[in-house]
Design a protein around this motif. Structure first.
Motif, mmCIF file in Angstrom:
data_model
loop_
_atom_site.group_PDB
_atom_site.id
_atom_site.type_symbol
_atom_site.label_atom_id
_atom_site.label_comp_id
_atom_site.label_asym_id
_atom_site.label_seq_id
_atom_site.Cartn_x
_atom_site.Cartn_y
_atom_site.Cartn_z
ATOM 1 N N GLU A 51 -3.036 2.759 7.349
ATOM 2 C CA GLU A 51 -2.022 3.590 6.702
ATOM 3 C C GLU A 51 -2.215 3.550 5.188
ATOM 4 O OE1 GLU A 51 1.891 2.410 7.959
ATOM 5 O OE2 GLU A 51 1.715 3.548 9.809
ATOM 6 N N PRO A 52 -2.132 4.738 4.547
ATOM 7 C CA PRO A 52 -1.771 6.032 5.139
ATOM 8 C C PRO A 52 -2.966 6.902 5.541
ATOM 9 C CG PRO A 52 -1.759 6.241 2.772
ATOM 10 C CD PRO A 52 -2.149 4.808 3.065
ATOM 11 N N ILE A 53 -4.192 6.535 5.125
ATOM 12 C CA ILE A 53 -5.308 7.472 5.251
ATOM 13 C C ILE A 53 -5.730 7.693 6.694
ATOM 14 C CG2 ILE A 53 -7.763 7.746 4.729
ATOM 15 C CD1 ILE A 53 -7.172 6.772 1.910
ATOM 16 N N ALA A 54 -6.002 6.635 7.436
ATOM 17 C CA ALA A 54 -6.417 6.828 8.830
ATOM 18 C C ALA A 54 -5.327 7.539 9.623
ATOM 19 C CB ALA A 54 -6.759 5.493 9.468
ATOM 20 N N ARG A 55 -4.077 7.192 9.365
ATOM 21 C CA ARG A 55 -2.982 7.873 10.058
ATOM 22 C C ARG A 55 -3.031 9.384 9.819
ATOM 23 N NH1 ARG A 55 1.839 7.038 12.425
ATOM 24 N NH2 ARG A 55 1.835 4.782 12.044
ATOM 25 N N TYR A 56 -3.239 9.767 8.566
ATOM 26 C CA TYR A 56 -3.274 11.187 8.230
ATOM 27 C C TYR A 56 -4.393 11.901 8.992
ATOM 28 C CZ TYR A 56 -3.752 15.485 5.511
ATOM 29 O OH TYR A 56 -3.850 16.800 5.132
ATOM 30 N N ILE A 57 -5.564 11.281 9.042
ATOM 31 C CA ILE A 57 -6.709 11.906 9.712
ATOM 32 C C ILE A 57 -6.499 11.950 11.222
ATOM 33 C CG2 ILE A 57 -9.202 11.767 10.057
ATOM 34 C CD1 ILE A 57 -9.392 10.415 7.321
ATOM 35 N N ILE A 58 -5.942 10.886 11.783
ATOM 36 C CA ILE A 58 -5.639 10.859 13.216
ATOM 37 C C ILE A 58 -4.634 11.954 13.564
ATOM 38 C CG2 ILE A 58 -4.475 9.530 15.031
ATOM 39 C CD1 ILE A 58 -5.738 6.999 13.701
ATOM 40 N N ARG A 70 0.842 -1.197 0.000
ATOM 41 C CA ARG A 70 0.000 0.000 0.000
ATOM 42 C C ARG A 70 0.878 1.249 0.000
ATOM 43 N NH1 ARG A 70 -2.715 4.122 -0.476
ATOM 44 N NH2 ARG A 70 -4.825 4.396 0.351
ATOM 45 N N GLY A 71 0.721 2.086 -1.012
ATOM 46 C CA GLY A 71 1.521 3.287 -1.127
ATOM 47 C C GLY A 71 1.285 4.242 0.028
ATOM 48 N N ARG A 72 2.333 4.896 0.458
ATOM 49 C CA ARG A 72 2.249 5.871 1.552
ATOM 50 C C ARG A 72 2.461 7.295 1.067
ATOM 51 N NH1 ARG A 72 1.687 0.633 3.545
ATOM 52 N NH2 ARG A 72 1.789 0.591 5.816
ATOM 53 N N SER A 73 2.470 7.525 -0.231
ATOM 54 C CA SER A 73 2.741 8.864 -0.756
ATOM 55 C C SER A 73 1.597 9.833 -0.490
ATOM 56 C CB SER A 73 3.001 8.807 -2.262
ATOM 57 O OG SER A 73 1.829 8.388 -2.953
ATOM 58 N N TRP A 91 -8.135 15.366 -1.683
ATOM 59 C CA TRP A 91 -9.515 14.966 -1.422
ATOM 60 C C TRP A 91 -9.759 14.806 0.074
ATOM 61 C CZ3 TRP A 91 -13.672 15.236 -4.295
ATOM 62 C CH2 TRP A 91 -13.531 15.302 -5.686
ATOM 63 N N LEU A 92 -8.797 14.258 0.796
ATOM 64 C CA LEU A 92 -8.955 14.133 2.244
ATOM 65 C C LEU A 92 -9.094 15.510 2.885
ATOM 66 C CD1 LEU A 92 -6.323 11.335 2.992
ATOM 67 C CD2 LEU A 92 -8.815 11.091 2.856
ATOM 68 N N ASP A 93 -8.340 16.476 2.379
ATOM 69 C CA ASP A 93 -8.439 17.826 2.935
ATOM 70 C C ASP A 93 -9.801 18.456 2.637
ATOM 71 O OD1 ASP A 93 -5.898 17.617 3.978
ATOM 72 O OD2 ASP A 93 -4.924 18.737 2.361
ATOM 73 N N ARG A 94 -10.365 18.186 1.461
ATOM 74 C CA ARG A 94 -11.719 18.668 1.165
ATOM 75 C C ARG A 94 -12.731 18.061 2.132
ATOM 76 N NH1 ARG A 94 -10.159 17.367 -4.419
ATOM 77 N NH2 ARG A 94 -9.646 19.301 -5.520
ATOM 78 N N ALA A 141 -4.115 14.620 12.087
ATOM 79 C CA ALA A 141 -4.724 15.938 11.913
ATOM 80 C C ALA A 141 -5.618 16.296 13.095
ATOM 81 C CB ALA A 141 -5.529 15.977 10.618
ATOM 82 N N GLY A 142 -5.768 15.380 14.053
ATOM 83 C CA GLY A 142 -6.484 15.683 15.279
ATOM 84 C C GLY A 142 -7.913 15.198 15.355
ATOM 85 N N TYR A 143 -8.314 14.297 14.448
ATOM 86 C CA TYR A 143 -9.698 13.821 14.441
ATOM 87 C C TYR A 143 -9.826 12.495 15.185
ATOM 88 C CZ TYR A 143 -10.382 17.553 11.137
ATOM 89 O OH TYR A 143 -10.434 18.799 10.560
ATOM 90 N N ALA A 144 -11.020 12.219 15.673
ATOM 91 C CA ALA A 144 -11.305 11.011 16.450
ATOM 92 C C ALA A 144 -11.718 9.896 15.499
ATOM 93 C CB ALA A 144 -12.400 11.283 17.468
ATOM 94 N N VAL A 145 -10.766 9.130 15.034
ATOM 95 C CA VAL A 145 -10.996 8.112 14.013
ATOM 96 C C VAL A 145 -11.343 6.759 14.626
ATOM 97 C CG1 VAL A 145 -9.967 6.824 12.100
ATOM 98 C CG2 VAL A 145 -9.482 9.272 12.372
ATOM 99 N N SER A 146 -12.386 6.138 14.091
ATOM 100 C CA SER A 146 -12.702 4.734 14.333
ATOM 101 C C SER A 146 -12.656 4.037 12.977
ATOM 102 C CB SER A 146 -14.096 4.571 14.944
ATOM 103 O OG SER A 146 -14.188 5.230 16.187
ATOM 104 N N GLY A 147 -12.399 2.735 12.973
ATOM 105 C CA GLY A 147 -12.320 2.041 11.697
ATOM 106 C C GLY A 147 -12.911 0.657 11.750
ATOM 107 N N VAL A 148 -13.456 0.233 10.619
ATOM 108 C CA VAL A 148 -13.960 -1.132 10.476
ATOM 109 C C VAL A 148 -13.378 -1.737 9.204
ATOM 110 C CG1 VAL A 148 -16.091 -0.691 11.730
ATOM 111 C CG2 VAL A 148 -16.048 -0.374 9.256
ATOM 112 N N ASP A 149 -13.114 -3.013 9.266
ATOM 113 C CA ASP A 149 -12.642 -3.752 8.098
ATOM 114 C C ASP A 149 -13.020 -5.217 8.293
ATOM 115 O OD1 ASP A 149 -10.456 -3.025 5.717
ATOM 116 O OD2 ASP A 149 -10.538 -5.159 6.204
ATOM 117 N N SER A 150 -13.216 -5.919 7.183
ATOM 118 C CA SER A 150 -13.622 -7.326 7.261
ATOM 119 C C SER A 150 -12.456 -8.257 7.564
ATOM 120 C CB SER A 150 -14.293 -7.746 5.952
ATOM 121 O OG SER A 150 -13.395 -7.579 4.872
ATOM 122 N N SER A 151 -11.222 -7.768 7.475
ATOM 123 C CA SER A 151 -10.044 -8.611 7.684
ATOM 124 C C SER A 151 -9.536 -8.503 9.120
ATOM 125 C CB SER A 151 -8.927 -8.202 6.722
ATOM 126 O OG SER A 151 -7.688 -8.775 7.108
#
Length: 212
Positions: free
Chosen positions: A55-62, A23-26, A32-35, A64-74
């Motif tokens: 990573e990298p999306i949830a990390r970026y949002i976390i 998974r790319g981390r660039s 779009w995340l900033d929008r 940035a100071g947001y309260a992130v929760s996540g779900v995944d089937s794996s």
């Protein structure tokens, strides 16, 4: 196609380590995340639906100071999330049957929702609404047109499905979401087709006769 679609959950579990490594981390998704984040109050709650390894999306949002929760089937990908961010809420769950009994100010389904069949995608819009707080932002990626496609990952077939843009617009409107921004095959974002919407209760009430 339907057989391949049913293998998505198992495929990501079997290849969880490879997925995380490749998974790319660039963070080409950053504009779009900033929008998306611009629609949220500081520290708002965000549900990452199909969060992968965080990573990298949830990390970026976390970060940035947001309260992130996540779900995944794996389970293996969720285990990586818990290792990286043990103070966050990570749950193994199938998005199609998601029922967390709480709402969030932001809902994100980036490169996850489009692994569902068209039929299952239609059902997801009620799931989105059930987890959306008033004025919640919703962002997801899709295909540019109605259809199904098969890629490969780990030497196995990888399913993708999409509805037509007009149907996405109708489904969003039916559940009280107003489109903020939409772009098909955004060249600056790796060719992604992105939908950014916001829950609009007044529009929903007008369509539903104030039935909730």
């Amino acid at each position: 196609m339907s057989t391949v679609a049913k293998e998505i959950v198992g495929l990501y579990e079997r290849h969880a380590s490879a997925f995380d490594a490749q998974r790319g981390r660039s963070l080409f998704e950053k504009p779009w995340l900033d929008r998306f984040l611009a629609l949220l109050a500081p520290g708002a709650s965000v549900l990452d639906i199909g969060c992968g390894s965080a990573e990298p999306i949830a990390r970026y949002i976390i970060e940035a100071g947001y309260a992130v929760s996540g779900v995944d089937s794996s389970p293996s990908l969720i285990a990586l999330c818990r290792t990286r961010f043990p103070d966050r809420d990570w749950q193994v769950a199938d998005m199609r049957t998601l029922a967390l009994s709480r709402t969030f100010e932001g809902l994100l389904a980036w490169d996850s929702f489009f692994h569902l069949t068209p039929e299952d995608q239609r059902g997801m819009f009620a799931v989105f609404r059930a987890h959306a707080a008033p004025s919640a932002a919703l962002m997801f990626t899709s295909g540019p047109a109605h259809g199904e496609a098969i890629g490969t990952f780990g030497g196995e077939p990888l399913y993708h499905g999409s509805l037509a843009p007009a149907e996405y617009r109708a489904l969003l409107a039916d559940q009280g979401f107003e489109i903020v921004h939409h772009l098909a095959e955004d060249e600056s974002c790796g060719g992604h087709t992105v939908w950014l919407a916001r829950r609009n209760e007044a529009a929903y009430d007008a369509r539903s006769g104030d039935l909730r």
